[in-house]
Design a protein around this motif. Sequence first.
Motif, PDB file in Angstrom:
ATOM      1  N   GLU A   6      38.767  88.105  60.833  1.00 49.27           N
ATOM      2  CA  GLU A   6      38.864  89.412  61.465  1.00 49.27           C
ATOM      3  C   GLU A   6      40.005  89.449  62.472  1.00 49.27           C
ATOM      4  OE1 GLU A   6      35.297  90.628  63.414  1.00 49.27           O
ATOM      5  OE2 GLU A   6      35.927  92.719  63.569  1.00 49.27           O
ATOM      6  N   GLU A   7      40.240  88.322  63.139  1.00 47.63           N
ATOM      7  CA  GLU A   7      41.333  88.220  64.104  1.00 47.63           C
ATOM      8  C   GLU A   7      42.251  87.073  63.689  1.00 47.63           C
ATOM      9  OE1 GLU A   7      39.185  89.994  68.083  1.00 47.63           O
ATOM     10  OE2 GLU A   7      39.585  87.843  68.014  1.00 47.63           O
ATOM     11  N   THR A  44      39.123  99.445  63.388  1.00 44.28           N
ATOM     12  CA  THR A  44      38.587  98.232  62.769  1.00 44.28           C
ATOM     13  C   THR A  44      39.062  98.141  61.331  1.00 44.28           C
ATOM     14  OG1 THR A  44      36.644  98.380  64.181  1.00 44.28           O
ATOM     15  CG2 THR A  44      36.487  96.942  62.255  1.00 44.28           C
ATOM     16  N   ARG A  45      39.518  96.961  60.928  1.00 43.65           N
ATOM     17  CA  ARG A  45      40.063  96.776  59.594  1.00 43.65           C
ATOM     18  C   ARG A  45      38.964  96.581  58.552  1.00 43.65           C
ATOM     19  NH1 ARG A  45      42.378  92.426  58.369  1.00 43.65           N
ATOM     20  NH2 ARG A  45      41.737  91.173  60.162  1.00 43.65           N
ATOM     21  N   GLU A  46      39.219  97.104  57.384  1.00 44.45           N
ATOM     22  CA  GLU A  46      38.395  96.797  56.222  1.00 44.45           C
ATOM     23  C   GLU A  46      38.807  95.428  55.688  1.00 44.45           C
ATOM     24  OE1 GLU A  46      35.804  96.695  54.360  1.00 44.45           O
ATOM     25  OE2 GLU A  46      35.819  98.788  53.686  1.00 44.45           O
ATOM     26  N   ARG A  96      40.566  95.303  67.991  1.00 41.61           N
ATOM     27  CA  ARG A  96      40.948  96.640  68.447  1.00 41.61           C
ATOM     28  C   ARG A  96      42.400  96.748  68.882  1.00 41.61           C
ATOM     29  NH1 ARG A  96      37.251 100.247  66.649  1.00 41.61           N
ATOM     30  NH2 ARG A  96      35.116  99.570  67.113  1.00 41.61           N
ATOM     31  N   LEU A  97      43.155  95.665  68.749  1.00 36.70           N
ATOM     32  CA  LEU A  97      44.499  95.648  69.317  1.00 36.70           C
ATOM     33  C   LEU A  97      45.429  94.820  68.440  1.00 36.70           C
ATOM     34  CD1 LEU A  97      45.401  96.886  72.105  1.00 36.70           C
ATOM     35  CD2 LEU A  97      45.327  94.554  72.993  1.00 36.70           C
ATOM     36  N   VAL A  98      46.675  95.258  68.328  1.00 36.53           N
ATOM     37  CA  VAL A  98      47.703  94.453  67.688  1.00 36.53           C
ATOM     38  C   VAL A  98      48.884  94.349  68.645  1.00 36.53           C
ATOM     39  CG1 VAL A  98      48.671  96.447  66.462  1.00 36.53           C
ATOM     40  CG2 VAL A  98      49.164  94.133  65.648  1.00 36.53           C
ATOM     41  N   ILE A 137      56.417  92.226  73.287  1.00 37.44           N
ATOM     42  CA  ILE A 137      57.053  93.534  73.188  1.00 37.44           C
ATOM     43  C   ILE A 137      56.098  94.651  73.586  1.00 37.44           C
ATOM     44  CG2 ILE A 137      58.232  95.156  71.662  1.00 37.44           C
ATOM     45  CD1 ILE A 137      59.800  92.595  72.204  1.00 37.44           C
ATOM     46  N   GLU A 138      54.948  94.692  72.919  1.00 38.49           N
ATOM     47  CA  GLU A 138      54.055  95.822  73.126  1.00 38.49           C
ATOM     48  C   GLU A 138      52.714  95.547  72.443  1.00 38.49           C
ATOM     49  OE1 GLU A 138      54.191 100.696  72.400  1.00 38.49           O
ATOM     50  OE2 GLU A 138      55.436  99.358  71.197  1.00 38.49           O
ATOM     51  N   SER A 139      51.645  96.162  72.971  1.00 41.41           N
ATOM     52  CA  SER A 139      50.334  96.158  72.328  1.00 41.41           C
ATOM     53  C   SER A 139      49.942  97.585  71.971  1.00 41.41           C
ATOM     54  CB  SER A 139      49.264  95.562  73.256  1.00 41.41           C
ATOM     55  OG  SER A 139      49.520  94.201  73.518  1.00 41.41           O
ATOM     56  N   GLN A 140      49.287  97.730  70.811  1.00 38.76           N
ATOM     57  CA  GLN A 140      48.814  99.047  70.396  1.00 38.76           C
ATOM     58  C   GLN A 140      47.371  98.941  69.899  1.00 38.76           C
ATOM     59  OE1 GLN A 140      51.298 101.658  68.092  1.00 38.76           O
ATOM     60  NE2 GLN A 140      53.148 100.470  68.515  1.00 38.76           N
ATOM     61  N   ASN A 141      46.618 100.014  70.116  1.00 39.81           N
ATOM     62  CA  ASN A 141      45.240 100.075  69.654  1.00 39.81           C
ATOM     63  C   ASN A 141      45.203 100.292  68.144  1.00 39.81           C
ATOM     64  OD1 ASN A 141      44.107  99.825  72.259  1.00 39.81           O
ATOM     65  ND2 ASN A 141      44.428 102.003  72.637  1.00 39.81           N
TER      66      ASN A 141
END
Length: 235
Positions: free
Chosen positions: A75-76, A174-176, A156-158, A167-171
């Motif tokens: 999952e992560e 949840t992945r299938e 919840r974050l990449v 560089i940056e984090s974005q929300n």
Amino acid sequence: MGVQSEQAVCPQVNIGEVRFPGFYIMSQFHIAELARRGTVEKVAGSTPTRAAYKMGPNFNFRINTRSVYPLGLPEEFAFVTVLRMDGSTVQKKWNIWQMQDLNGDEQLSVGLNGLAQSLEFTFIALDKQKQSVVFSFLPLLFNSRWHEIVLSVSRRLVTLFVDCVKIESQNIRTREKVNLDGYTLLGKLKDNPGIAVPFELQSMLVRCDARRPEREACHEHPANTASRIPPITRP
């Protein structure tokens, strides 16, 4: 994902003296063996002690997903690659790494868009809808220098790291889970995955620890540190 579940999904990988749970994508595609056979050209990497390989356009890097990820992806995870684009590739929209279902529909990918100078992480969410997370304003990534790209993917974050810089984090939603009855590909055009693009690849792996990049120095340090990209600040 708990430790026990992560260990079940992720085998132990050895790269030199380093051992970690994950997947070494270079060995999944037998790239070093293909170089020994002369199918893939071996070239100098980011430092004198590193080897790299010329990818595309003559060889089709596609394998069955289930054969290399029998229990899927955790999952992560953290996706890590060191690569260099040539003059023709920097303008293309292409996927470094991609998973498809049997119909050829994209399920998960890490892609570069040379025209927009952005990096994209695409996946299928639990509602079966495709979500693309776009990291924009990356002009210093699109050149013929070596770069290390790390995508840290949590529930919840990449988060994107380039050349050791966050560089940056974005929300994200949840992945299938990825459909294992499909294919995994390297170095293909985004809109035409039957066509491979030319680039040089030094390393590519999945670490089953999304937070690893924040706790250690670069796994592989590109030779040209002058090309490091500063973090993005949003207004």
